[in-house]
Design a protein around this motif. Structure first.
Motif, mmCIF file in Angstrom:
data_model
loop_
_atom_site.group_PDB
_atom_site.id
_atom_site.type_symbol
_atom_site.label_atom_id
_atom_site.label_comp_id
_atom_site.label_asym_id
_atom_site.label_seq_id
_atom_site.Cartn_x
_atom_site.Cartn_y
_atom_site.Cartn_z
ATOM 1 N N ARG A 36 0.818 -1.220 0.000
ATOM 2 C CA ARG A 36 0.000 0.000 0.000
ATOM 3 C C ARG A 36 0.850 1.268 0.000
ATOM 4 O O ARG A 36 0.361 2.348 -0.356
ATOM 5 C CB ARG A 36 -0.920 0.005 1.228
ATOM 6 C CG ARG A 36 -1.975 -1.080 1.208
ATOM 7 C CD ARG A 36 -3.212 -0.675 1.959
ATOM 8 N NE ARG A 36 -2.951 -0.268 3.349
ATOM 9 C CZ ARG A 36 -3.877 0.296 4.126
ATOM 10 N NH1 ARG A 36 -5.089 0.532 3.653
ATOM 11 N NH2 ARG A 36 -3.577 0.623 5.372
ATOM 12 N N ALA A 37 2.121 1.163 0.383
ATOM 13 C CA ALA A 37 3.007 2.332 0.417
ATOM 14 C C ALA A 37 4.059 2.303 -0.685
ATOM 15 O O ALA A 37 4.925 3.176 -0.741
ATOM 16 C CB ALA A 37 3.698 2.405 1.779
ATOM 17 N N LEU A 38 3.947 1.327 -1.586
ATOM 18 C CA LEU A 38 5.018 1.093 -2.547
ATOM 19 C C LEU A 38 5.245 2.275 -3.489
ATOM 20 O O LEU A 38 6.383 2.562 -3.868
ATOM 21 C CB LEU A 38 4.706 -0.170 -3.362
ATOM 22 C CG LEU A 38 5.876 -0.808 -4.103
ATOM 23 C CD1 LEU A 38 7.001 -1.155 -3.141
ATOM 24 C CD2 LEU A 38 5.414 -2.055 -4.844
ATOM 25 N N ASP A 39 4.201 2.981 -3.870
ATOM 26 C CA ASP A 39 4.358 4.115 -4.785
ATOM 27 C C ASP A 39 5.185 5.244 -4.176
ATOM 28 O O ASP A 39 5.761 6.057 -4.905
ATOM 29 C CB ASP A 39 2.984 4.664 -5.186
ATOM 30 C CG ASP A 39 2.336 3.865 -6.299
ATOM 31 O OD1 ASP A 39 3.030 2.991 -6.855
ATOM 32 O OD2 ASP A 39 1.157 4.098 -6.604
ATOM 33 N N TYR A 40 5.274 5.285 -2.854
ATOM 34 C CA TYR A 40 5.968 6.372 -2.166
ATOM 35 C C TYR A 40 7.318 5.939 -1.610
ATOM 36 O O TYR A 40 8.051 6.760 -1.055
ATOM 37 C CB TYR A 40 5.108 6.891 -1.011
ATOM 38 C CG TYR A 40 3.707 7.259 -1.437
ATOM 39 C CD1 TYR A 40 3.415 8.520 -1.934
ATOM 40 C CD2 TYR A 40 2.665 6.329 -1.362
ATOM 41 C CE1 TYR A 40 2.130 8.859 -2.335
ATOM 42 C CE2 TYR A 40 1.378 6.658 -1.771
ATOM 43 C CZ TYR A 40 1.128 7.923 -2.257
ATOM 44 O OH TYR A 40 -0.147 8.252 -2.667
ATOM 45 N N ALA A 41 7.651 4.659 -1.750
ATOM 46 C CA ALA A 41 8.842 4.104 -1.110
ATOM 47 C C ALA A 41 10.076 4.229 -2.007
ATOM 48 O O ALA A 41 9.984 4.364 -3.232
ATOM 49 C CB ALA A 41 8.605 2.643 -0.745
ATOM 50 N N PHE A 42 11.235 4.171 -1.355
ATOM 51 C CA PHE A 42 12.500 4.149 -2.096
ATOM 52 C C PHE A 42 13.560 3.466 -1.240
ATOM 53 O O PHE A 42 13.406 3.312 -0.029
ATOM 54 C CB PHE A 42 12.954 5.558 -2.485
ATOM 55 C CG PHE A 42 13.164 6.503 -1.332
ATOM 56 C CD1 PHE A 42 14.355 6.515 -0.611
ATOM 57 C CD2 PHE A 42 12.158 7.387 -0.952
ATOM 58 C CE1 PHE A 42 14.544 7.392 0.450
ATOM 59 C CE2 PHE A 42 12.343 8.277 0.104
ATOM 60 C CZ PHE A 42 13.541 8.272 0.816
ATOM 61 N N ILE A 43 14.646 3.060 -1.892
ATOM 62 C CA ILE A 43 15.803 2.500 -1.201
ATOM 63 C C ILE A 43 17.027 3.301 -1.627
ATOM 64 O O ILE A 43 17.243 3.541 -2.816
ATOM 65 C CB ILE A 43 15.980 1.000 -1.509
ATOM 66 C CG1 ILE A 43 14.877 0.196 -0.812
ATOM 67 C CG2 ILE A 43 17.348 0.509 -1.062
ATOM 68 C CD1 ILE A 43 14.966 -1.295 -1.024
ATOM 69 N N LEU A 44 17.810 3.709 -0.630
ATOM 70 C CA LEU A 44 18.998 4.528 -0.846
ATOM 71 C C LEU A 44 20.264 3.714 -0.633
ATOM 72 O O LEU A 44 20.304 2.794 0.185
ATOM 73 C CB LEU A 44 19.042 5.694 0.137
ATOM 74 C CG LEU A 44 18.176 6.923 -0.112
ATOM 75 C CD1 LEU A 44 18.455 7.936 1.002
ATOM 76 C CD2 LEU A 44 18.473 7.533 -1.461
ATOM 77 N N GLU A 45 21.313 4.099 -1.355
ATOM 78 C CA GLU A 45 22.654 3.578 -1.129
ATOM 79 C C GLU A 45 23.577 4.750 -0.793
ATOM 80 O O GLU A 45 23.618 5.737 -1.516
ATOM 81 C CB GLU A 45 23.176 2.864 -2.372
ATOM 82 C CG GLU A 45 24.614 2.397 -2.242
ATOM 83 C CD GLU A 45 25.185 1.887 -3.555
ATOM 84 O OE1 GLU A 45 26.276 1.295 -3.533
ATOM 85 O OE2 GLU A 45 24.546 2.111 -4.601
ATOM 86 N N ARG A 46 24.302 4.636 0.306
ATOM 87 C CA ARG A 46 25.273 5.678 0.671
ATOM 88 C C ARG A 46 26.477 5.579 -0.260
ATOM 89 O O ARG A 46 27.116 4.524 -0.363
ATOM 90 C CB ARG A 46 25.721 5.502 2.124
ATOM 91 C CG ARG A 46 26.723 6.561 2.610
ATOM 92 C CD ARG A 46 27.128 6.237 4.044
ATOM 93 N NE ARG A 46 27.999 7.244 4.611
ATOM 94 C CZ ARG A 46 29.339 7.228 4.532
ATOM 95 N NH1 ARG A 46 29.943 6.251 3.874
ATOM 96 N NH2 ARG A 46 30.061 8.185 5.099
ATOM 97 N N ILE A 47 26.817 6.666 -0.933
ATOM 98 C CA ILE A 47 27.927 6.653 -1.879
ATOM 99 C C ILE A 47 29.069 7.552 -1.428
ATOM 100 O O ILE A 47 30.168 7.486 -1.993
ATOM 101 C CB ILE A 47 27.458 7.074 -3.287
ATOM 102 C CG1 ILE A 47 26.787 8.453 -3.254
ATOM 103 C CG2 ILE A 47 26.512 6.025 -3.877
ATOM 104 C CD1 ILE A 47 26.400 8.981 -4.628
ATOM 105 N N ALA A 48 28.851 8.391 -0.444
ATOM 106 C CA ALA A 48 29.860 9.295 0.103
ATOM 107 C C ALA A 48 29.293 9.876 1.389
ATOM 108 O O ALA A 48 28.090 9.760 1.646
ATOM 109 C CB ALA A 48 30.202 10.408 -0.895
ATOM 110 N N PRO A 49 30.127 10.482 2.222
ATOM 111 C CA PRO A 49 29.580 11.101 3.432
ATOM 112 C C PRO A 49 28.486 12.109 3.106
ATOM 113 O O PRO A 49 28.685 13.058 2.357
ATOM 114 C CB PRO A 49 30.807 11.792 4.054
ATOM 115 C CG PRO A 49 31.969 11.003 3.566
ATOM 116 C CD PRO A 49 31.596 10.561 2.186
ATOM 117 N N GLY A 50 27.298 11.872 3.650
ATOM 118 C CA GLY A 50 26.179 12.778 3.434
ATOM 119 C C GLY A 50 25.523 12.681 2.073
ATOM 120 O O GLY A 50 24.688 13.528 1.744
ATOM 121 N N ALA A 51 25.846 11.675 1.284
ATOM 122 C CA ALA A 51 25.293 11.555 -0.068
ATOM 123 C C ALA A 51 24.703 10.163 -0.262
ATOM 124 O O ALA A 51 25.313 9.157 0.118
ATOM 125 C CB ALA A 51 26.354 11.822 -1.124
ATOM 126 N N GLY A 52 23.509 10.108 -0.849
ATOM 127 C CA GLY A 52 22.847 8.842 -1.110
ATOM 128 C C GLY A 52 22.261 8.806 -2.503
ATOM 129 O O GLY A 52 21.781 9.814 -3.021
#
Length: 248
Positions: A67-83
């Motif tokens: 039910r929340a899939l349209d609003y969801a995301f997954i992040l990967e950290r690529i640098a300090p403070g950056a995703g």
């Protein structure tokens, strides 16, 4: 959705013109509710922990947040403070007007808010901890005012380090002309374990330079000779040593 069958009198194999080519979304039948979506995301994240402080990225199954899939995301950290966005729902694509996978998450923020957002994001990975953010987009031509909520929940990678995050972004109102970018109005961090300590977001140390160390000042240069006699006095005659000198 209604339980009654509206296709009882429709001949088999035929599709009613009203439904032809129509894509149905859950939000077509339920008003967008940021509180409900965030609550369901948090409950799902908690269910994945199974006694651990932070669940793993491999534990996440999209079917668990249907039910929340349209609003969801997954992040990967690529640098300090950056995703970087690894996966993102339809709502995020609509806000930007383009595919957002591979884009930095700060692309949704105006430049004036990216510094603070970066600090909050880094604290999610570093503590680790949970973050709630309140966002707002100002009204412009063909772009109505928007209010939005974002939540960030830390995840462990396959290597066991906290470099992933499960999140959601919910904007309420007419999105207008894409892309839409937001100002960070308010942020709050919460411990992953009730009663635990939190890490206050602070400017991240960027780059890989070593710590600066002290050094001795350079010696003062010798005064320059001004007369021929002074210049001759500065010469030093070096006499080479011979084998006889060593035996003596």
């Amino acid at each position: 959705m209604p339980d009654r069958d509206d296709t009882t009198n429709t001949p088999a194999g035929n599709v009613r013109p009203l439904d032809a080519g129509r894509v149905l979304h859950l939000q077509d039948y339920e008003t967008c509710n940021p509180e409900r979506i965030q609550r369901e995301m948090r409950q799902y994240w908690d269910s994945l922990r199974m006694g651990r402080a932070v669940p793993a990225r491999t534990d996440v199954d999209p079917r668990g947040i249907a039910r929340a899939l349209d609003y969801a995301f997954i992040l990967e950290r690529i640098a300090p403070g950056a995703g970087r966005l690894r996966l993102a729902g339809r709502h995020l694509i609509d806000l930007m007007g383009m595919e957002v996978r591979g884009m930095p998450i700060c692309a949704f923020l105006n430049t004036s808010s990216r510094g603070r957002f970066s600090d909050v994001l880094e604290s999610v990975f570093k503590a680790p901890q949970i973050a709630h953010l309140t966002l707002a987009a100002k009204s412009e031509y063909a772009r109505p005012e928007l209010r939005a909520q974002m939540m960030l929940l830390p995840l462990r990678s396959d290597l066991g380090d906290v470099t992933r995050a499960l999140g959601c972004l919910i904007a309420t109102g007419d999105a207008g002309v894409a892309p839409r970018r937001f100002d960070l109005v308010e942020d709050e961090v919460l411990p992953v374990i009730d009663g635990g300590a939190t890490l206050a977001p602070s400017p991240s140390a960027m780059g890989f330079a070593e710590e600066r160390k002290g050094f001795a000042p350079a010696p003062s240069p010798a005064p320059a000779a001004s007369t021929p006699e002074e210049r001759r006095a500065m010469f030093r005659v070096i006499t080479p040593r011979t084998p006889d000198d060593d035996r003596g």
